[in-house]
Design a protein around this motif. Structure first.
Motif, PDB file in Angstrom:
ATOM      1  N   ALA A   1       0.839  -1.032   0.115  1.00  0.00           N
ATOM      2  CA  ALA A   1      -0.116   0.059   0.202  1.00  0.00           C
ATOM      3  C   ALA A   1       0.885   1.149   0.222  1.00  0.00           C
ATOM      4  O   ALA A   1       0.683   2.134  -0.805  1.00  0.00           O
ATOM      5  CB  ALA A   1      -1.038  -0.009   1.255  1.00  0.00           C
ATOM      6  N   ARG A   2       1.868   1.348   0.788  1.00  0.00           N
ATOM      7  CA  ARG A   2       2.887   2.398   0.853  1.00  0.00           C
ATOM      8  C   ARG A   2       3.521   2.770  -0.367  1.00  0.00           C
ATOM      9  O   ARG A   2       3.400   3.917  -0.918  1.00  0.00           O
ATOM     10  CB  ARG A   2       3.957   2.403   2.042  1.00  0.00           C
ATOM     11  N   LYS A   3       4.001   1.590  -1.276  1.00  0.00           N
ATOM     12  CA  LYS A   3       4.628   1.875  -2.527  1.00  0.00           C
ATOM     13  C   LYS A   3       3.773   2.307  -3.707  1.00  0.00           C
ATOM     14  O   LYS A   3       3.844   3.145  -4.226  1.00  0.00           O
ATOM     15  CB  LYS A   3       5.318   0.435  -2.783  1.00  0.00           C
ATOM     16  N   VAL A   4       2.515   1.881  -3.471  1.00  0.00           N
ATOM     17  CA  VAL A   4       1.357   2.473  -4.306  1.00  0.00           C
ATOM     18  C   VAL A   4       1.095   3.773  -4.266  1.00  0.00           C
ATOM     19  O   VAL A   4       0.806   4.459  -5.179  1.00  0.00           O
ATOM     20  CB  VAL A   4       0.258   1.232  -4.430  1.00  0.00           C
ATOM     21  N   ALA A   5       0.873   3.820  -2.972  1.00  0.00           N
ATOM     22  CA  ALA A   5       0.599   5.361  -2.428  1.00  0.00           C
ATOM     23  C   ALA A   5       1.824   6.338  -3.081  1.00  0.00           C
ATOM     24  O   ALA A   5       1.527   7.285  -3.542  1.00  0.00           O
ATOM     25  CB  ALA A   5       0.240   5.539  -1.184  1.00  0.00           C
ATOM     26  N   GLN A   6       2.980   5.857  -2.774  1.00  0.00           N
ATOM     27  CA  GLN A   6       4.042   6.593  -3.082  1.00  0.00           C
ATOM     28  C   GLN A   6       3.951   7.104  -4.430  1.00  0.00           C
ATOM     29  O   GLN A   6       4.200   8.054  -5.054  1.00  0.00           O
ATOM     30  CB  GLN A   6       5.348   6.135  -2.615  1.00  0.00           C
ATOM     31  N   GLU A   7       4.168   5.903  -5.217  1.00  0.00           N
ATOM     32  CA  GLU A   7       4.101   5.710  -6.788  1.00  0.00           C
ATOM     33  C   GLU A   7       3.055   6.935  -7.283  1.00  0.00           C
ATOM     34  O   GLU A   7       3.263   7.443  -8.600  1.00  0.00           O
ATOM     35  CB  GLU A   7       4.112   4.407  -7.410  1.00  0.00           C
ATOM     36  N   SER A   8       1.867   6.618  -6.727  1.00  0.00           N
ATOM     37  CA  SER A   8       0.409   7.244  -7.599  1.00  0.00           C
ATOM     38  C   SER A   8       0.513   8.905  -7.032  1.00  0.00           C
ATOM     39  O   SER A   8      -0.227   9.542  -7.751  1.00  0.00           O
ATOM     40  CB  SER A   8      -0.584   6.554  -7.214  1.00  0.00           C
ATOM     41  N   GLY A   9       0.934   9.054  -5.688  1.00  0.00           N
ATOM     42  CA  GLY A   9       0.934  10.418  -5.430  1.00  0.00           C
ATOM     43  C   GLY A   9      -0.303  10.487  -4.546  1.00  0.00           C
ATOM     44  O   GLY A   9      -0.785  11.460  -3.915  1.00  0.00           O
ATOM     45  N   ALA A  10      -0.930   9.366  -4.303  1.00  0.00           N
ATOM     46  CA  ALA A  10      -2.149   9.347  -3.289  1.00  0.00           C
ATOM     47  C   ALA A  10      -2.045   8.763  -2.145  1.00  0.00           C
ATOM     48  O   ALA A  10      -1.034   8.183  -1.651  1.00  0.00           O
ATOM     49  CB  ALA A  10      -3.411   8.296  -4.186  1.00  0.00           C
ATOM     50  N   ALA A  11      -2.958   9.042  -1.027  1.00  0.00           N
ATOM     51  CA  ALA A  11      -2.873   8.712   0.149  1.00  0.00           C
ATOM     52  C   ALA A  11      -3.188   7.230   0.351  1.00  0.00           C
ATOM     53  O   ALA A  11      -3.919   6.557  -0.637  1.00  0.00           O
ATOM     54  CB  ALA A  11      -3.844   9.376   1.010  1.00  0.00           C
ATOM     55  N   VAL A  12      -2.551   6.405   1.230  1.00  0.00           N
ATOM     56  CA  VAL A  12      -2.929   5.004   1.399  1.00  0.00           C
ATOM     57  C   VAL A  12      -4.159   4.661   1.377  1.00  0.00           C
ATOM     58  O   VAL A  12      -4.740   3.605   0.818  1.00  0.00           O
ATOM     59  CB  VAL A  12      -1.965   4.389   2.565  1.00  0.00           C
ATOM     60  N   GLY A  13      -5.026   5.440   2.373  1.00  0.00           N
ATOM     61  CA  GLY A  13      -6.513   5.360   2.365  1.00  0.00           C
ATOM     62  C   GLY A  13      -7.339   5.353   1.036  1.00  0.00           C
ATOM     63  O   GLY A  13      -8.223   4.545   1.230  1.00  0.00           O
ATOM     64  N   HIS A  14      -6.665   5.785   0.102  1.00  0.00           N
ATOM     65  CA  HIS A  14      -7.330   5.453  -1.106  1.00  0.00           C
ATOM     66  C   HIS A  14      -7.423   4.455  -1.739  1.00  0.00           C
ATOM     67  O   HIS A  14      -8.458   3.889  -2.496  1.00  0.00           O
ATOM     68  CB  HIS A  14      -6.928   6.655  -2.214  1.00  0.00           C
ATOM     69  N   ILE A  15      -6.659   3.393  -1.379  1.00  0.00           N
ATOM     70  CA  ILE A  15      -6.735   2.006  -1.939  1.00  0.00           C
ATOM     71  C   ILE A  15      -7.912   1.248  -1.743  1.00  0.00           C
ATOM     72  O   ILE A  15      -8.658   0.595  -2.153  1.00  0.00           O
ATOM     73  CB  ILE A  15      -5.562   1.306  -1.539  1.00  0.00           C
ATOM     74  N   ASN A  16      -8.260   1.281  -0.109  1.00  0.00           N
ATOM     75  CA  ASN A  16      -9.434   0.792   0.403  1.00  0.00           C
ATOM     76  C   ASN A  16     -10.808   1.611  -0.266  1.00  0.00           C
ATOM     77  O   ASN A  16     -11.776   0.828   0.073  1.00  0.00           O
ATOM     78  CB  ASN A  16      -9.330   0.508   1.879  1.00  0.00           C
ATOM     79  N   ARG A  17     -10.435   2.760  -0.621  1.00  0.00           N
ATOM     80  CA  ARG A  17     -11.834   3.320  -0.792  1.00  0.00           C
ATOM     81  C   ARG A  17     -12.039   2.802  -2.488  1.00  0.00           C
ATOM     82  O   ARG A  17     -13.342   3.038  -2.771  1.00  0.00           O
ATOM     83  CB  ARG A  17     -11.729   4.831  -0.955  1.00  0.00           C
ATOM     84  N   HIS A  18     -11.008   2.591  -3.086  1.00  0.00           N
ATOM     85  CA  HIS A  18     -11.380   2.155  -4.573  1.00  0.00           C
ATOM     86  C   HIS A  18     -11.426   0.622  -4.848  1.00  0.00           C
ATOM     87  O   HIS A  18     -11.722   0.060  -6.088  1.00  0.00           O
ATOM     88  CB  HIS A  18     -10.453   3.064  -5.603  1.00  0.00           C
ATOM     89  N   PHE A  19     -10.781  -0.051  -3.794  1.00  0.00           N
ATOM     90  CA  PHE A  19     -10.647  -1.496  -3.983  1.00  0.00           C
ATOM     91  C   PHE A  19     -11.098  -2.148  -2.864  1.00  0.00           C
ATOM     92  O   PHE A  19     -10.739  -1.580  -1.667  1.00  0.00           O
ATOM     93  CB  PHE A  19      -9.084  -1.797  -4.388  1.00  0.00           C
ATOM     94  N   ALA A  20     -11.828  -3.245  -2.939  1.00  0.00           N
ATOM     95  CA  ALA A  20     -12.001  -4.030  -1.888  1.00  0.00           C
ATOM     96  C   ALA A  20     -10.885  -4.396  -0.802  1.00  0.00           C
ATOM     97  O   ALA A  20     -11.025  -4.221   0.374  1.00  0.00           O
ATOM     98  CB  ALA A  20     -12.721  -5.562  -2.235  1.00  0.00           C
ATOM     99  N   SER A  21      -9.590  -4.378  -1.273  1.00  0.00           N
ATOM    100  CA  SER A  21      -8.327  -4.802  -0.429  1.00  0.00           C
ATOM    101  C   SER A  21      -7.080  -4.487  -1.256  1.00  0.00           C
ATOM    102  O   SER A  21      -7.303  -4.354  -2.568  1.00  0.00           O
ATOM    103  CB  SER A  21      -8.458  -6.182  -0.163  1.00  0.00           C
TER     104      SER A  21
END
Length: 167
Positions: A31-51
């Motif tokens: 989650a941290r690497k995806v957030a860093q690469e995308s420039g989004a907050a880690v919390g966005h992952i669970n908002r847009h994907f079930a996990s």
């Protein structure tokens, strides 16, 4: 990062996961690497994907479709054994693709959703390869299907020699 529509942010996260997966492998997608690469907050992952697992599965599926398209185009531009070699990845000198495939083949035993995608990818690869073997009238001691399975096992290093099944 400013406001983005939900579908745009989800695509941004997916593309970031794909980038990390291609360069570092399936298990390296955090989650941290995806957030860093995308420039989004880690919390966005669970908002847009079930996990995170669902995001990783979707990223791998996107890579499968991309590579299938690449290998199929290379195969269609060739004939005979060259067409078969193109589907086996000879057109791609990068070993990262086969490393990712091997990693997912192991991890698929631990994650049912990933297993389903792996089986789908394996069957898709087999279908394309069988067609090329048959359409090019390549001589084999067995059926085109059986030959395709053996070639996939040889290239992937998984020792897999039978048709893929869901468990």
């Amino acid at each position: 990062m400013g406001y983005l529509k939900a579908d745009v942010r989800a695509e941004l996260l997916l593309n970031a996961a794909i980038k990390v997966m291609k360069s570092e492998g399936y298990a390296a997608v955090t989650a941290r690497k995806v957030a860093q690469e995308s420039g989004a907050a880690v919390g966005h992952i669970n908002r847009h994907f079930a996990s995170l697992s669902q995001l990783k599965c979707q990223a791998f599926l996107a890579i499968v479709h991309e590579k299938s398209t690449e290998h199929k185009a290379a195969s269609e531009a060739s004939s005979g054994i060259d067409a078969v070699l193109a589907l086996l990845g000879a057109c791609n000198k990068k070993t990262r693709d086969i490393e990712l495939w091997r990693e997912v083949s192991v991890l698929a035993h631990q994650d049912r959703a990933l297993h389903e995608i792996f089986v789908y990818a394996l069957n898709r690869w087999h279908s394309m390869l069988s067609s090329v073997i048959e359409n090019n009238h390549l001589r084999c001691h067995d059926t085109a299907s059986a030959t395709a399975w053996r070639l996939i096992a040889l290239v992937s290093g998984t020792g897999f020699t039978g048709h893929a099944q869901r468990h």
